[in-house]
Design a protein around this motif. Structure first.
Motif, mmCIF file in Angstrom:
data_model
loop_
_atom_site.group_PDB
_atom_site.id
_atom_site.type_symbol
_atom_site.label_atom_id
_atom_site.label_comp_id
_atom_site.label_asym_id
_atom_site.label_seq_id
_atom_site.Cartn_x
_atom_site.Cartn_y
_atom_site.Cartn_z
ATOM 1 N N MET A 19 23.255 -16.735 34.545
ATOM 2 C CA MET A 19 24.406 -16.127 34.866
ATOM 3 C C MET A 19 24.435 -14.813 35.549
ATOM 4 S SD MET A 19 27.578 -15.401 32.277
ATOM 5 C CE MET A 19 27.831 -17.104 31.853
ATOM 6 N N THR A 20 25.171 -14.522 36.577
ATOM 7 C CA THR A 20 25.094 -13.292 37.219
ATOM 8 C C THR A 20 25.582 -12.240 36.194
ATOM 9 O OG1 THR A 20 26.011 -11.854 38.998
ATOM 10 C CG2 THR A 20 27.473 -13.464 38.006
ATOM 11 N N ARG A 21 24.742 -11.042 36.473
ATOM 12 C CA ARG A 21 25.193 -9.752 35.769
ATOM 13 C C ARG A 21 26.455 -8.951 36.416
ATOM 14 N NH1 ARG A 21 24.345 -4.327 36.332
ATOM 15 N NH2 ARG A 21 23.019 -4.614 38.415
ATOM 16 N N PRO A 22 27.391 -8.957 35.576
ATOM 17 C CA PRO A 22 28.568 -8.272 36.175
ATOM 18 C C PRO A 22 28.405 -7.034 37.011
ATOM 19 C CG PRO A 22 28.933 -8.712 33.818
ATOM 20 C CD PRO A 22 27.344 -8.827 34.062
ATOM 21 N N PRO A 23 29.016 -7.045 38.293
ATOM 22 C CA PRO A 23 28.563 -5.780 39.213
ATOM 23 C C PRO A 23 29.339 -4.731 38.854
ATOM 24 C CG PRO A 23 29.748 -7.713 40.315
ATOM 25 C CD PRO A 23 29.405 -8.163 38.970
ATOM 26 N N PHE A 24 29.609 -4.040 37.509
ATOM 27 C CA PHE A 24 30.269 -3.209 37.390
ATOM 28 C C PHE A 24 29.643 -1.953 37.295
ATOM 29 C CE2 PHE A 24 32.692 -6.344 34.673
ATOM 30 C CZ PHE A 24 33.138 -7.228 35.810
ATOM 31 N N ARG A 25 30.348 -0.678 37.504
ATOM 32 C CA ARG A 25 29.511 0.552 37.383
ATOM 33 C C ARG A 25 30.586 1.220 36.012
ATOM 34 N NH1 ARG A 25 24.374 0.770 38.853
ATOM 35 N NH2 ARG A 25 24.349 0.842 41.218
ATOM 36 N N ARG A 26 29.562 1.926 35.190
ATOM 37 C CA ARG A 26 30.204 2.939 34.307
ATOM 38 C C ARG A 26 31.287 3.843 35.125
ATOM 39 N NH1 ARG A 26 26.562 4.538 29.556
ATOM 40 N NH2 ARG A 26 26.696 2.266 29.365
ATOM 41 N N ALA A 27 32.269 4.273 34.505
ATOM 42 C CA ALA A 27 33.344 5.113 35.369
ATOM 43 C C ALA A 27 32.629 6.480 35.208
ATOM 44 C CB ALA A 27 34.384 5.250 34.050
ATOM 45 N N PRO A 28 32.644 6.972 36.434
ATOM 46 C CA PRO A 28 32.127 8.245 36.735
ATOM 47 C C PRO A 28 32.672 9.418 35.785
ATOM 48 C CG PRO A 28 33.520 7.674 38.381
ATOM 49 C CD PRO A 28 33.622 6.403 37.598
ATOM 50 N N ALA A 29 31.963 10.431 35.603
ATOM 51 C CA ALA A 29 32.432 11.514 34.693
ATOM 52 C C ALA A 29 33.963 12.286 35.522
ATOM 53 C CB ALA A 29 31.356 12.666 34.322
ATOM 54 N N ALA A 30 33.757 12.409 36.587
ATOM 55 C CA ALA A 30 34.801 12.966 37.486
ATOM 56 C C ALA A 30 36.011 12.156 37.150
ATOM 57 C CB ALA A 30 34.453 13.202 39.003
ATOM 58 N N PRO A 31 37.121 12.997 36.938
ATOM 59 C CA PRO A 31 38.510 12.156 36.844
ATOM 60 C C PRO A 31 38.826 11.645 38.087
ATOM 61 C CG PRO A 31 38.886 14.569 36.799
ATOM 62 C CD PRO A 31 37.324 14.479 37.130
ATOM 63 N N LEU A 32 39.846 10.894 38.128
ATOM 64 C CA LEU A 32 40.516 10.367 39.388
ATOM 65 C C LEU A 32 41.357 11.291 39.822
ATOM 66 C CD1 LEU A 32 41.471 6.712 37.845
ATOM 67 C CD2 LEU A 32 39.891 7.010 39.580
ATOM 68 N N PRO A 33 41.718 11.163 41.162
ATOM 69 C CA PRO A 33 42.720 12.197 41.709
ATOM 70 C C PRO A 33 44.065 12.078 41.211
ATOM 71 C CG PRO A 33 41.511 11.088 43.365
ATOM 72 C CD PRO A 33 41.169 10.066 42.200
ATOM 73 N N ARG A 34 44.698 13.241 41.145
ATOM 74 C CA ARG A 34 45.960 13.133 40.526
ATOM 75 C C ARG A 34 47.184 12.147 40.900
ATOM 76 N NH1 ARG A 34 48.842 18.943 39.636
ATOM 77 N NH2 ARG A 34 47.055 19.003 38.308
ATOM 78 N N GLY A 35 47.554 11.371 40.447
ATOM 79 C CA GLY A 35 48.634 10.487 41.037
ATOM 80 C C GLY A 35 47.902 9.184 41.465
#
Length: 226
Positions: A1-17
Protein backbone atom coordinates in the motif's frame (compact mmCIF):
# COMPACT_ATOMS: atom_id res chain seq x y z
CA UNK A 1 0.00 0.00 0.00
CA UNK A 2 1.27 3.44 -0.85
CA UNK A 3 2.54 5.62 1.95
CA UNK A 4 0.34 8.72 2.29
CA UNK A 5 2.17 11.60 0.58
CA UNK A 6 1.51 14.00 3.41
CA UNK A 7 3.84 16.40 5.18
CA UNK A 8 3.56 17.33 8.82
CA UNK A 9 2.31 20.89 9.08
CA UNK A 10 5.19 23.40 9.08
CA UNK A 11 5.92 25.39 12.20
CA UNK A 12 5.24 28.72 10.49
CA UNK A 13 1.61 29.83 10.73
CA UNK A 14 -0.60 30.21 7.70
CA UNK A 15 -0.95 33.73 6.28
CA UNK A 16 -3.66 35.82 7.91
CA UNK A 17 -7.03 35.13 6.33
CA UNK A 18 -5.87 31.98 4.54
CA UNK A 19 -8.61 29.80 5.99
CA UNK A 20 -11.24 32.30 4.88
CA UNK A 21 -9.81 32.68 1.38
CA UNK A 22 -9.35 28.97 0.69
CA UNK A 23 -13.10 28.21 0.26
CA UNK A 24 -13.41 31.30 -1.95
CA UNK A 25 -10.51 30.13 -4.09
CA UNK A 26 -12.00 26.65 -4.37
CA UNK A 27 -15.41 28.01 -5.38
CA UNK A 28 -13.89 30.10 -8.17
CA UNK A 29 -11.72 27.24 -9.40
CA UNK A 30 -14.73 24.91 -9.49
CA UNK A 31 -16.63 27.46 -11.56
CA UNK A 32 -13.82 28.21 -14.00
CA UNK A 33 -12.25 24.77 -14.36
CA UNK A 34 -14.82 22.12 -13.40
CA UNK A 35 -13.08 19.46 -15.48
CA UNK A 36 -9.50 20.36 -14.60
CA UNK A 37 -7.07 17.53 -15.24
CA UNK A 38 -3.46 17.05 -16.24
CA UNK A 39 -2.59 18.33 -19.69
CA UNK A 40 0.05 15.66 -20.12
CA UNK A 41 -1.14 13.03 -22.58
CA UNK A 42 -0.85 9.41 -21.43
CA UNK A 43 -2.59 6.05 -21.64
CA UNK A 44 -0.85 4.04 -18.92
CA UNK A 45 0.86 4.75 -15.58
CA UNK A 46 4.20 4.11 -17.31
CA UNK A 47 3.49 6.74 -19.95
CA UNK A 48 2.41 9.20 -17.26
CA UNK A 49 5.60 8.57 -15.28
CA UNK A 50 7.78 9.11 -18.34
CA UNK A 51 5.87 12.23 -19.37
CA UNK A 52 6.12 13.69 -15.87
CA UNK A 53 9.87 13.10 -15.73
CA UNK A 54 10.20 14.79 -19.12
CA UNK A 55 8.06 17.76 -18.01
CA UNK A 56 10.61 19.01 -15.47
CA UNK A 57 11.71 22.47 -16.67
CA UNK A 58 9.77 21.91 -19.88
CA UNK A 59 6.28 22.69 -21.12
CA UNK A 60 3.52 20.11 -21.38
CA UNK A 61 3.18 21.12 -25.04
CA UNK A 62 6.77 20.14 -25.80
CA UNK A 63 6.39 16.88 -23.89
CA UNK A 64 3.15 15.97 -25.67
CA UNK A 65 4.81 16.67 -29.01
CA UNK A 66 7.65 14.26 -28.26
CA UNK A 67 5.99 11.37 -26.47
CA UNK A 68 3.93 9.79 -29.31
CA UNK A 69 7.07 8.73 -31.18
CA UNK A 70 8.80 7.81 -27.92
CA UNK A 71 5.94 5.57 -26.79
CA UNK A 72 5.59 4.01 -30.23
CA UNK A 73 9.21 2.92 -30.04
CA UNK A 74 9.16 2.08 -26.32
CA UNK A 75 5.59 1.34 -25.22
CA UNK A 76 6.43 -0.05 -21.79
CA UNK A 77 9.16 -0.37 -19.21
CA UNK A 78 10.38 -3.69 -20.60
CA UNK A 79 10.98 -2.16 -24.03
CA UNK A 80 12.62 0.98 -22.66
CA UNK A 81 14.80 -1.02 -20.28
CA UNK A 82 16.63 -2.41 -23.30
CA UNK A 83 17.41 1.05 -24.64
CA UNK A 84 20.54 3.09 -24.10
CA UNK A 85 20.31 6.82 -23.44
CA UNK A 86 21.69 7.44 -26.93
CA UNK A 87 18.68 5.58 -28.34
CA UNK A 88 16.25 7.84 -26.49
CA UNK A 89 17.93 11.19 -27.10
CA UNK A 90 16.79 11.74 -30.71
CA UNK A 91 13.18 11.16 -29.69
CA UNK A 92 13.18 13.76 -26.90
CA UNK A 93 15.69 16.25 -28.32
CA UNK A 94 13.08 19.01 -28.47
CA UNK A 95 12.70 18.87 -24.67
CA UNK A 96 14.99 20.79 -22.35
CA UNK A 97 17.76 18.84 -20.60
CA UNK A 98 17.09 15.93 -22.95
CA UNK A 99 20.46 14.21 -22.42
CA UNK A 100 20.05 14.00 -18.64
CA UNK A 101 16.42 12.95 -19.05
CA UNK A 102 17.39 10.21 -21.50
CA UNK A 103 19.80 8.82 -18.93
CA UNK A 104 17.15 8.94 -16.25
CA UNK A 105 14.53 7.24 -18.41
CA UNK A 106 16.83 4.39 -19.34
CA UNK A 107 17.78 3.83 -15.69
CA UNK A 108 14.20 4.31 -14.52
CA UNK A 109 12.89 1.65 -16.91
CA UNK A 110 15.52 -0.84 -15.80
CA UNK A 111 14.65 -0.33 -12.14
CA UNK A 112 10.95 -0.75 -12.87
CA UNK A 113 11.70 -4.10 -14.49
CA UNK A 114 14.14 -5.21 -11.80
CA UNK A 115 12.14 -4.11 -8.77
CA UNK A 116 8.51 -3.97 -9.87
CA UNK A 117 8.08 -6.38 -12.77
CA UNK A 118 7.89 -3.49 -15.22
CA UNK A 119 4.88 -1.88 -13.53
CA UNK A 120 4.74 1.58 -11.98
CA UNK A 121 4.25 0.95 -8.25
CA UNK A 122 1.35 2.49 -6.39
CA UNK A 123 3.78 3.46 -3.66
CA UNK A 124 5.09 6.92 -2.90
CA UNK A 125 8.56 5.94 -1.67
CA UNK A 126 9.07 3.52 -4.56
CA UNK A 127 8.31 6.20 -7.13
CA UNK A 128 10.50 8.79 -5.41
CA UNK A 129 13.38 6.29 -5.52
CA UNK A 130 13.29 6.14 -9.33
CA UNK A 131 15.89 8.14 -11.32
CA UNK A 132 14.57 11.52 -12.40
CA UNK A 133 11.58 11.30 -10.08
CA UNK A 134 10.93 13.20 -6.88
CA UNK A 135 8.13 14.26 -4.60
CA UNK A 136 6.28 16.21 -7.28
CA UNK A 137 6.58 13.35 -9.76
CA UNK A 138 5.31 10.84 -7.21
CA UNK A 139 2.34 13.05 -6.36
CA UNK A 140 1.46 13.51 -10.04
CA UNK A 141 1.71 9.80 -10.81
CA UNK A 142 -0.13 8.57 -7.72
CA UNK A 143 -2.95 11.06 -8.12
CA UNK A 144 -3.51 10.80 -11.86
CA UNK A 145 -2.78 7.11 -12.37
CA UNK A 146 -4.19 5.71 -9.14
CA UNK A 147 -6.53 8.41 -7.84
CA UNK A 148 -4.59 8.94 -4.63
CA UNK A 149 -5.26 12.38 -3.08
CA UNK A 150 -2.19 14.55 -3.46
CA UNK A 151 -1.17 18.10 -4.30
CA UNK A 152 1.89 18.36 -6.52
CA UNK A 153 3.51 21.78 -6.20
CA UNK A 154 5.05 23.07 -9.40
CA UNK A 155 5.97 26.67 -10.23
CA UNK A 156 2.34 27.61 -10.99
CA UNK A 157 0.92 26.11 -7.81
CA UNK A 158 3.64 27.66 -5.67
CA UNK A 159 3.22 31.09 -7.27
CA UNK A 160 -0.56 31.14 -6.89
CA UNK A 161 -0.43 29.81 -3.34
CA UNK A 162 1.74 32.78 -2.35
CA UNK A 163 -0.12 35.40 -4.37
CA UNK A 164 -3.49 34.27 -3.04
CA UNK A 165 -2.24 34.36 0.53
CA UNK A 166 -2.61 30.63 1.05
CA UNK A 167 1.05 30.09 1.95
CA UNK A 168 4.05 32.25 2.70
CA UNK A 169 6.45 29.38 2.06
CA UNK A 170 8.95 29.08 -0.79
CA UNK A 171 9.76 25.39 -0.32
CA UNK A 172 7.43 23.24 -2.46
CA UNK A 173 7.12 20.71 0.38
CA UNK A 174 5.96 23.40 2.79
CA UNK A 175 3.58 24.94 0.27
CA UNK A 176 2.13 21.48 -0.24
CA UNK A 177 1.63 21.07 3.49
CA UNK A 178 -0.13 24.45 3.74
CA UNK A 179 -2.49 23.63 0.89
CA UNK A 180 -3.28 20.26 2.43
CA UNK A 181 -4.30 22.05 5.60
CA UNK A 182 -6.59 24.44 3.73
CA UNK A 183 -8.46 22.26 1.23
CA UNK A 184 -10.58 19.13 1.69
CA UNK A 185 -8.61 15.97 1.02
CA UNK A 186 -11.10 14.82 -1.61
CA UNK A 187 -10.42 18.00 -3.62
CA UNK A 188 -6.61 17.93 -3.53
CA UNK A 189 -6.20 16.49 -7.03
CA UNK A 190 -8.64 19.00 -8.47
CA UNK A 191 -7.02 21.95 -6.65
CA UNK A 192 -3.63 21.00 -8.04
CA UNK A 193 -4.83 20.90 -11.65
CA UNK A 194 -7.10 23.94 -11.38
CA UNK A 195 -4.37 26.13 -9.89
CA UNK A 196 -2.06 25.13 -12.73
CA UNK A 197 -4.70 26.10 -15.30
CA UNK A 198 -5.32 29.43 -13.60
CA UNK A 199 -1.59 30.09 -13.55
CA UNK A 200 -1.30 29.34 -17.25
CA UNK A 201 -4.38 31.25 -18.36
CA UNK A 202 -4.77 34.20 -15.96
CA UNK A 203 -2.25 34.55 -13.14
CA UNK A 204 0.87 34.61 -15.30
CA UNK A 205 4.31 34.76 -13.76
CA UNK A 206 4.84 38.12 -15.47
CA UNK A 207 2.02 40.49 -16.19
CA UNK A 208 -0.81 38.63 -14.45
CA UNK A 209 -4.26 39.50 -15.79
CA UNK A 210 -5.57 40.86 -12.51
CA UNK A 211 -8.39 42.91 -14.10
CA UNK A 212 -9.73 39.76 -15.72
CA UNK A 213 -9.29 37.53 -12.68
CA UNK A 214 -12.35 36.22 -10.87
CA UNK A 215 -10.34 36.22 -7.63
CA UNK A 216 -9.40 39.89 -7.73
CA UNK A 217 -11.96 40.84 -5.04
CA UNK A 218 -10.22 38.75 -2.37
CA UNK A 219 -6.67 38.32 -3.68
CA UNK A 220 -4.39 40.04 -1.14
CA UNK A 221 -1.70 40.70 -3.73
CA UNK A 222 -3.80 41.80 -6.70
CA UNK A 223 -1.61 43.81 -9.04
CA UNK A 224 1.62 42.63 -7.40
CA UNK A 225 3.65 40.28 -9.58
CA UNK A 226 6.23 38.51 -7.33
Amino acid sequence: MTRPPFRRAPAAPLPRGARTRAPQVLAVLETLYPDARTELEFRTPFELLVATVLSAQATDVSVNAATPALFEAYPDAHAMSRAEPEDLEPLIRRIGLYRAKARNLAALARLLVERHGGEVPNDFDAVVALPGAGRKTANVVLSNAYGYPAIAVDTHVGRLARRLGLSAQTSPDKVEADLQRLFPRERWIFVHHALILHGRRVCFARGPNCPGCAMRSFCPRVGVEP
